[in-house]
Design an enzyme around this catalytic site. Structure first.
Site, mmCIF file in Angstrom:
data_model
loop_
_atom_site.group_PDB
_atom_site.id
_atom_site.type_symbol
_atom_site.label_atom_id
_atom_site.label_comp_id
_atom_site.label_asym_id
_atom_site.label_seq_id
_atom_site.Cartn_x
_atom_site.Cartn_y
_atom_site.Cartn_z
ATOM 1 N N LYS A 70 69.154 -16.396 15.663
ATOM 2 C CA LYS A 70 68.252 -15.239 15.682
ATOM 3 C C LYS A 70 67.901 -14.726 14.281
ATOM 4 C CE LYS A 70 69.167 -13.430 20.308
ATOM 5 N NZ LYS A 70 69.504 -12.246 21.098
ATOM 6 N N ASP A 106 64.522 -7.725 23.321
ATOM 7 C CA ASP A 106 65.694 -7.120 23.981
ATOM 8 C C ASP A 106 65.560 -5.608 24.144
ATOM 9 O OD1 ASP A 106 67.189 -9.345 24.579
ATOM 10 O OD2 ASP A 106 68.403 -9.263 22.753
#
Ligand code: NAP
Length: 273
Positions: A70, A106
């Site tokens: 990420k 998210d």
């Protein structure tokens, strides 16, 4: 039927073989009758530049990014959404006119997951944990007008997440039960309660009927923390809700279509069992 015109999307990560993302996205493609398929690519650490080059060369329609990539993905994208730039974390890559755009879904996925239970504007929130998920949620809740406190066992990480929340408000890990009692929404963003553990991030006595309690853990689906919350009459949001909504946002970025959230939810629940 997979044909010569089928578009391919996927996830890169390591480990990746237990990912639920293929289940979610393929259920969505099927539900809308889109000629797309979603697969998992096991890409070890250091593999992001090569994977992104392949994405462009092969014309992939979208890529999800998970551990350990990420952060590396931030550098490898041509452009970033405001959330990805702020969090220095990318979980979604979308090809846009030959360039790769990185996003982080998210936080917004979490907002969508709790929206049905609570008006977040002006709500008092306690987040337990200060890792990647907590940071994404803290930043998104700030945008939604919530007042966020962070409690984590490492004070420095908690302070950094609280900065993203715009409040800088940190609660000592030892004081989390008292702090939880006072807020409108409690979020478990630690792995406590995962797998077959009966551990709880909070005492049941810290929870109240007027609250919403969210757990990011989705294995098991019904954690003892959520069971405690229900037993005092609180409303609950489980980890699958956020998982589905962050994937739905990816789906919408890639296909431009509204995601069939119910079908994705059903598929995820079936897969988790
Ligand atoms: P992470 O970056 O590793 O952060 C985990 C956080 O939890 C850290 O603050 C860590 O503290 C804390 N923590 C871990 N074990 C603890 C313990 N025994 N007691 C107290 N604190 C503890 O992980 P993440 O990516 O943020 O993910 C957190 C959880 O959310 C995981 O269970 C993950 O599966 C879940 N998640 C769910 C979704 C979803 O869509 N439902 C999305 C993302 C993540 P230290 O720094 O001190 O270790």
């Amino acid at each position: 039927v997979i044909s010569a015109s089928t578009r391919v999307a996927g996830i890169i990560g390591d480990p990746v073989r237990h990912s639920l993302s293929p289940v979610l996205h393929n259920a969505a493609f099927e539900e809308l009758g889109l000629d797309w398929v979603y697969v998992a690519f096991e890409v070890p650490a250091g593999g992001v530049p090569a994977a992104f080059a392949a994405m462009s060369t092969l014309g992939l329609g979208g890529l999800s990014v998970t551990m350990p990539h990420k952060t590396a993905a931030v550098e490898a994208c041509d452009e970033l959404s405001p959330a990805a730039a702020q969090l220095r974390s990318v979980n979604t890559v979308t090809p846009v006119e030959g360039r790769l755009r990185g996003d982080s879904t998210d936080g917004k996925g979490f907002l969508r997951a709790v929206a049905a239970e609570l008006d977040l504007s002006g709500a008092a929130v306690l987040i337990l944990g200060a890792g990647g998920a907590a940071r994404a949620i803290a930043s998104a809740l700030h945008t939604a007008g919530a007042r966020v406190q962070i409690s984590a066992r490492r004070a420095e990480q908690a302070a950094a997440a609280a900065e993203l929340a715009g409040t800088g408000e940190v609660v000592a890990w030892e004081a989390r039960n008292e702090a939880a009692h006072a807020v409108d929404l409690v979020v478990n963003a630690t792995p406590i309660g995962m797998a077959d553990s009966d551990d709880n991030p909070l005492l049941a006595s810290a929870l109240r009927a007027e609250q919403v309690v969210a757990d990011l853990v989705y294995h098991p689906l019904d954690t003892t923390f959520l069971q405690d919350a229900r037993s005092v009459g609180a409303r609950t949001v489980d980890g699958v809700a956020m998982l589905v909504h962050q994937a739905a946002l990816q789906f919408e970025l890639w296909t431009g279509r509204e995601a069939p959230v119910s079908a994705m939810h059903l598929a995820a629940r079936r897969a988790i069992g």
